[in-house]
Design an enzyme around this catalytic site. Sequence first.
Site, PDB file in Angstrom:
ATOM      1  CB  ALA A   1       5.293   5.189   1.559  1.00 38.17           C
TER       2      ALA A   1
ATOM      3  N   GLY B   1      10.745  -2.065 -10.347  1.00 41.33           N
ATOM      4  CA  GLY B   1       9.552  -1.621 -11.032  1.00 41.33           C
ATOM      5  C   GLY B   1       8.571  -2.759 -11.243  1.00 41.33           C
TER       6      GLY B   1
ATOM      7  CE  LYS C   1      13.310   0.099  -3.999  1.00 38.83           C
ATOM      8  NZ  LYS C   1      12.721   1.421  -4.247  1.00 38.83           N
TER       9      LYS C   1
ATOM     10  CB  SER D   1      14.801  -2.181  -6.360  1.00 36.57           C
ATOM     11  OG  SER D   1      15.176  -1.403  -7.497  1.00 36.57           O
TER      12      SER D   1
ATOM     13  CD  GLU E   1      15.845   4.341  -9.693  1.00 38.81           C
ATOM     14  OE1 GLU E   1      14.811   4.980  -9.984  1.00 38.81           O
ATOM     15  OE2 GLU E   1      15.830   3.292  -9.024  1.00 38.81           O
TER      16      GLU E   1
ATOM     17  CG  HIS F   1      18.390   0.754  -5.486  1.00 35.64           C
ATOM     18  ND1 HIS F   1      17.282   1.374  -6.053  1.00 35.64           N
ATOM     19  CD2 HIS F   1      18.787  -0.171  -6.380  1.00 35.64           C
ATOM     20  CE1 HIS F   1      17.045   0.846  -7.233  1.00 35.64           C
ATOM     21  NE2 HIS F   1      17.955  -0.091  -7.458  1.00 35.64           N
ATOM     22  CG  ASN F   2      14.867   4.225  -4.857  1.00 33.76           C
ATOM     23  OD1 ASN F   2      15.237   3.077  -5.091  1.00 33.76           O
ATOM     24  ND2 ASN F   2      13.599   4.540  -4.782  1.00 33.76           N
TER      25      ASN F   2
ATOM     26  NE  ARG G   1      32.933  26.845  11.980  1.00 33.88           N
ATOM     27  CZ  ARG G   1      33.273  26.140  13.037  1.00 33.88           C
ATOM     28  NH1 ARG G   1      34.549  25.742  13.196  1.00 33.88           N
ATOM     29  NH2 ARG G   1      32.391  25.818  13.960  1.00 33.88           N
TER      30      ARG G   1
ATOM     31  CB  VAL H   1      -0.932   0.009   1.240  1.00 32.58           C
ATOM     32  CG1 VAL H   1      -1.851  -1.213   1.207  1.00 32.58           C
ATOM     33  CG2 VAL H   1      -0.140   0.037   2.542  1.00 32.58           C
TER      34      VAL H   1
END
Length: 467
Positions: free
Chosen positions: A78, A130, A182, A128, A189, A185-186, A443, A76
């Site tokens: 996220a 698709g 994941k 992953s 990608e 990974h994206n 600084r 479902v």
Amino acid sequence: MSNARIGLIGLGTMGAALALNIADNGFPIAVWNRTAATTKGFHGSAGDLADLITPTETLEQLVVAIAKPRAIILMVPAGQAVDDQIAALRPLLDADDLIIDAGNANFHDTNRRAQEAGDLPFLGIGVSGGEEGARFGPSIMGGGKREYWDRVADVLEAISAKHEGTACATWMGEEGAGHFVKAVHNGIEYADMQMIAEVYGILRDGMGMDPAAIGDTFAGWDKGPLKSYLIEISGKVAAATDPKTGKPMLDVIVDAAGQKGTGRWTVIEAQHLAAPIPAIEAAVVARNLSSQIETRAAGEALFGTAPHQLPHDTLSLATLEQALIAGKILCYAQGFDMIVKASENFGWALPLPEIAKVWREGCIIRSEMLDDMATALGEDENRNLMFAPRFAEQLKSSHDALRQVVAQAALHGLPLPALSSGLAYFDTMRTARGTANMIQGQRDFFGAHGFARVDGGSGHHGPWGAS
């Protein structure tokens, strides 16, 4: 009858594909969707697999249809929908029944859900590949207690992609570890796609090539070191013709890139981890800028057209290929380095070689290089991938090509945010003494923050404080 090996909730594109994959691998599955007509339609179109699929009209029917101890996959959207589904499902389950969130969850949400579950079994897995991957073999990254993973490992390994007979499905660690991997990974990608798009821009605007010739170029590169899913499909996209107009497909697509937020999550988390991933950050920024079509048009009207064709023979296709190889190595090096930082911060001990192996097939970033990356990470997980002997040699021979490409693009108004960021990262990582000493001096000047001296000690202040 309680004969289903596993259950699945959510028959959208990914859920339906995953359910068919499970049935196709011989596992009886019970399914439920919030809309009963969707469940009925799915079952009616399942063909020969229908006998292995039990459609149910209520959550109660779904639970009854699954053999104990039960395992139910949630597919479902996220966010709140996952929490609502868990809340509706838990009262119907026994204490040893397992809920598996296989959606695109933010790993922080998965951490929270695992903690809220307490002793009740819960897994969060990244999937992953698709729709095609979900149907015929995705890459699967598991998170949660190892004992829960082991309960369903036979199903998940069976439905996953295979690389030379090895399942691309692995347990990554506790709680949200699978969803974190994941997300990285994206992020990779995003950067990989952006770098390919940037090279496409050079071929189109800088070298005047038509889409068919660009498609041939990518197809040729897909036979060499760049062999990967994204290079393969880029060639096919460039070669495609629009059936409506007869024009090249790329010429009728609006240049505004969509996103579902996972790349943005990666960038946000990288900042919290102090993990430098500039190529990935640049790719996310580039997608955001792509949506500002009207603003970009106004900029072109005000400042003139940016992209200009390169002088003849300025860059060769071989140079572009080598530049893309360098960019790809640097992008992956950043992603894996972020995973190392996460292991240190969250106490996960994420298995880098296994992650590279899981990504070899099924997922969007599958690539010929990942085999060598798995080997390099197996030799030393804590070493930046760009320092591994094989990739160090490749960078030594290809970074000049990347430099030429970035330089010529800058001179001729061709934007290369990801490739440029990759080059800056490379040059920073090979500069023993950089320029942060100036920042530390600044600084200390305005905030008395102190600095370390090269001749020893920290907490020093400069002479400007006296004035």
